[in-house]
Structure formats: C-alpha cells, structure tokens
Design a protein around this motif. Sequence first.
Motif, PDB file in Angstrom:
ATOM      1  N   GLU A 205     140.429  17.735  20.988  1.00  0.00           N
ATOM      2  CA  GLU A 205     139.976  18.795  20.091  1.00  0.00           C
ATOM      3  C   GLU A 205     139.207  18.212  18.906  1.00  0.00           C
ATOM      4  O   GLU A 205     138.217  18.799  18.453  1.00  0.00           O
ATOM      5  N   LEU A 206     139.643  17.073  18.410  1.00  0.00           N
ATOM      6  CA  LEU A 206     138.915  16.433  17.323  1.00  0.00           C
ATOM      7  C   LEU A 206     137.546  15.954  17.789  1.00  0.00           C
ATOM      8  O   LEU A 206     136.557  16.037  17.043  1.00  0.00           O
ATOM      9  N   ALA A 207     137.469  15.472  19.017  1.00  0.00           N
ATOM     10  CA  ALA A 207     136.178  15.035  19.571  1.00  0.00           C
ATOM     11  C   ALA A 207     135.198  16.194  19.622  1.00  0.00           C
ATOM     12  O   ALA A 207     133.994  16.013  19.386  1.00  0.00           O
ATOM     13  N   ARG A 208     135.709  17.377  19.945  1.00  0.00           N
ATOM     14  CA  ARG A 208     134.846  18.564  19.969  1.00  0.00           C
ATOM     15  C   ARG A 208     134.337  18.924  18.581  1.00  0.00           C
ATOM     16  O   ARG A 208     133.366  19.662  18.439  1.00  0.00           O
ATOM     17  N   LYS A 209     135.023  18.415  17.553  1.00  0.00           N
ATOM     18  CA  LYS A 209     134.582  18.632  16.172  1.00  0.00           C
ATOM     19  C   LYS A 209     133.743  17.458  15.672  1.00  0.00           C
ATOM     20  O   LYS A 209     133.397  17.386  14.488  1.00  0.00           O
ATOM     21  N   PHE A 358     145.319  22.984  13.951  1.00  0.00           N
ATOM     22  CA  PHE A 358     145.323  21.787  13.117  1.00  0.00           C
ATOM     23  C   PHE A 358     143.989  21.059  13.208  1.00  0.00           C
ATOM     24  O   PHE A 358     143.460  20.588  12.188  1.00  0.00           O
ATOM     25  N   ALA A 359     143.428  20.950  14.408  1.00  0.00           N
ATOM     26  CA  ALA A 359     142.140  20.263  14.580  1.00  0.00           C
ATOM     27  C   ALA A 359     141.052  20.953  13.764  1.00  0.00           C
ATOM     28  O   ALA A 359     140.205  20.284  13.152  1.00  0.00           O
ATOM     29  N   SER A 360     141.089  22.278  13.741  1.00  0.00           N
ATOM     30  CA  SER A 360     140.091  23.028  12.984  1.00  0.00           C
ATOM     31  C   SER A 360     140.200  22.751  11.488  1.00  0.00           C
ATOM     32  O   SER A 360     139.205  22.470  10.813  1.00  0.00           O
ATOM     33  N   VAL A 361     141.421  22.813  10.966  1.00  0.00           N
ATOM     34  CA  VAL A 361     141.636  22.592   9.533  1.00  0.00           C
ATOM     35  C   VAL A 361     141.407  21.125   9.170  1.00  0.00           C
ATOM     36  O   VAL A 361     140.762  20.802   8.168  1.00  0.00           O
ATOM     37  N   PHE A 362     141.918  20.231  10.009  1.00  0.00           N
ATOM     38  CA  PHE A 362     141.776  18.793   9.720  1.00  0.00           C
ATOM     39  C   PHE A 362     140.312  18.378   9.746  1.00  0.00           C
ATOM     40  O   PHE A 362     139.889  17.536   8.927  1.00  0.00           O
ATOM     41  N   SER A 363     139.517  18.928  10.660  1.00  0.00           N
ATOM     42  CA  SER A 363     138.109  18.540  10.746  1.00  0.00           C
ATOM     43  C   SER A 363     137.367  18.905   9.465  1.00  0.00           C
ATOM     44  O   SER A 363     136.532  18.135   8.974  1.00  0.00           O
ATOM     45  N   ASP A 364     137.678  20.087   8.903  1.00  0.00           N
ATOM     46  CA  ASP A 364     137.057  20.457   7.627  1.00  0.00           C
ATOM     47  C   ASP A 364     137.438  19.455   6.538  1.00  0.00           C
ATOM     48  O   ASP A 364     136.594  19.030   5.740  1.00  0.00           O
ATOM     49  N   TYR A 365     138.708  19.087   6.513  1.00  0.00           N
ATOM     50  CA  TYR A 365     139.193  18.137   5.517  1.00  0.00           C
ATOM     51  C   TYR A 365     138.560  16.767   5.727  1.00  0.00           C
ATOM     52  O   TYR A 365     138.141  16.101   4.764  1.00  0.00           O
ATOM     53  N   TYR A 366     138.466  16.348   6.963  1.00  0.00           N
ATOM     54  CA  TYR A 366     137.916  15.036   7.309  1.00  0.00           C
ATOM     55  C   TYR A 366     136.460  14.916   6.873  1.00  0.00           C
ATOM     56  O   TYR A 366     136.065  13.916   6.263  1.00  0.00           O
ATOM     57  N   TRP A 367     135.662  15.937   7.175  1.00  0.00           N
ATOM     58  CA  TRP A 367     134.240  15.838   6.868  1.00  0.00           C
ATOM     59  C   TRP A 367     133.970  15.927   5.374  1.00  0.00           C
ATOM     60  O   TRP A 367     132.979  15.381   4.875  1.00  0.00           O
ATOM     61  N   LYS A 368     134.860  16.574   4.635  1.00  0.00           N
ATOM     62  CA  LYS A 368     134.725  16.562   3.173  1.00  0.00           C
ATOM     63  C   LYS A 368     135.024  15.174   2.613  1.00  0.00           C
ATOM     64  O   LYS A 368     134.452  14.762   1.610  1.00  0.00           O
TER      65      LYS A 368
END
Length: 376
Positions: A205-209, A358-368
């Motif tokens: 899921e993270l890879a898709r982000k 979690f992947a959706s929320v974490f990806s936003d946090y990661y890219w920030k």
Amino acid sequence: MNSKLRIHSIFFYINSWLFSICAVVAIAGIVTLYPAVFSSSHMNVLLKDIKADQLFIHFLKAENHYFHKEVPESYSLSGTLFKLATNTQPKDIRTFLGRELPGFSIFDTGIAVAGEGTDFTNLPVESAPPLEVLLKEKELAMNDGQNEESKAPPNIPDKKGVLIYHSHSWESFAPLLKDVKDTDEAVSPNEQVNVIAVGKKLSEELARKGIGAEHDKTNIAAELKKKGWNWENSYAMSRETVQSAMTENKDVKFLIDIHRDSLPRGKTTAVIGQEPYARLFFVVGKEHKNYEQNLKVATELHKALEAKYKGISRGVFVKGKSEGNGIYNQDLSERALLLEFGGVENNLEELNNSIKAFASVFSDYYWKAEPVNAED
C-alpha cells in the motif's frame, strides 16, 4: 542563671546536631533501600507540574502577606512533599492499587494520548508461549478471504525510506487459523496468517503511494532458538536486523515494528462509515534520552488518523522497563514506531481496511517530512 542557660543551649545545639546527622543517615538509607521511589521517572512525575515562578511566589507569599490578595494559590508545597514521602498521587487511584492487586503491576504505564474507550483496564501486556509453541505449524483457515484481492503487487520504489519489521513475528490472528479454541494458541510461523502478512500488505500500500518500504520477514522465534534465547530477547534479536538494514540502506528514516494485541475484538474493532476496522495503537519506549521525538511522531500520526478515521486509534502508550522492554529499538531513530494492528480476534477484512487507512495517513505525513529527510 546565665551558666545554666548556657549549658541548656549547648545541650540543645548538640541534640540538634545529632538529630540532623541521624536524619541524613535515615534519608540515605531510604534512598538506598527504595531507589524506585527516587528514580528519575518518578521525580519527573512529581515535579512536572511545578514551575519555578510558582515556587518563588509560594515562598514570597509566606513572608509578604500582600501577595495573598493579588496572586491566587496555584502550588502546594505540602502536597508535593506528601507525594514524595508516600510515592503516591492522591488524584490517581492507580498508585493506591498498583502494588496491592495481582496483575496490576503495569499501572505505571503512561497513556500519553487516550483514544476512544482507552483506560487503564485495557493496556497492552507483553507475553508469549514457549518457543516450541511459537514454531509449531498450524492448519490455516483458507476461507477467511486471503485471496480477496487479485490486483498485482505494485513495483516497490528503489529508494526505501521505511523499514517494516516484526519483533514478535509469530503473533497471528485466530480467524486465519483453523480450530483455535484459545486465543493464546493464535501464534504461527506462517507468513500468511501472522503479522508478517500485515507488513507485506502495508509495504504494498505504501508503494502505491510512491513510498519505498523494505520489509523484513525474519522468523524471530527460529532465530531465538538458534541462539538459545527466549521470547524476552526478541527485541535484542530484531535490533540486529534493524541495525543491519540501516547500515546497508542510508535512506531508511522510519522504523515500523508491527505487532497485534491480545485483547478481544470488542476492544480492538471499530466501525467507521459502516466498514469494520482493526483498531491501531502506538507504543513508545521511554527508557532512552531522546524518546520525546518518537512520542511526537506517534502523537501526530494518532491525531491525523483520528481526524480522518474517527475511532481507529486506541491512543499512544508510553512504557518503561517495568512494563516491557522499555526501548523497543526506538533509540535507533527519531522516527521509530511500534504499531499494534488490531487484536488476536480481528479478521482479514478488518486488518486490510486498517492497513489502507494507515497507509493513506502515513503517506501524507511522510511526504510532508520528506524535505527534512532529504537533508538528513
């Protein structure tokens, strides 16, 4: 008359001096016999609400009664001394029961952020059966939707900024195993039914982000057996894996150690928008000097999850050595997470929904955070 007074004065000062020496010796003995009472963590709890200006005003008011009308009372010296002397918090019933009730020794666990329904009756507890049980293969329940998604796995980005691993790789889910009558039996080395399956799904899921995640699938129980260690050494075992991965891959900034809780589904399941989710919670170890940064990351992710999926997070727990490992390898990175996905009775649908959330929320946090990562 003067000579008698002088003799009484001499005896008074001698007695006072002897009493002072006895008091110092007694206090030193108490500190030696009961170091837990004067531990840094305990003193931090006692003094965390005391501010220097309040203490100064408190003593100033004792000498100048003008301040009684101008400054409201906000600090109690006697209250602080009582807490220090008795090692209790009068407003916290746990301190009266924690050492008296069997099984309540985890009362010192801190709830940094409480999610919906979270209190001191449903805190996480670390335990595991013997290694022989952890390594025993079990028949799978193949009707729980393992093959519900047929889309091809995504391409993992070359840059892997996340390391997903499992200190308790044997933790499994009862609905994915056949004929599990006792949830304590929900352990397995099979990657299809234990937390390694959760890690695999999360990495996809993270890879898709667009986030590359290195996923370590080490069978920790098997490695422990090779070394002659027991399950209590699992974090020492996974530490070797984490250190090796971070040495080989300098891009790794986030560490995610995935577990599952042992509580029943009533405590670990939430219905959000008519969809069932396995609830999440974060564990932060406080037995290292820089744990505040990990606490900050966990708290921010908890708040972001709750903003988008109200009720999905059970909160953020802070644990010391008396309640578990106390470090959880989180001293290796300022962005290290121990994340529990659901509980022993959650099924694959609930887990998949939470992984995606979690992947959706974490990806936003990661890219920030990525501009910061690029400078590290």
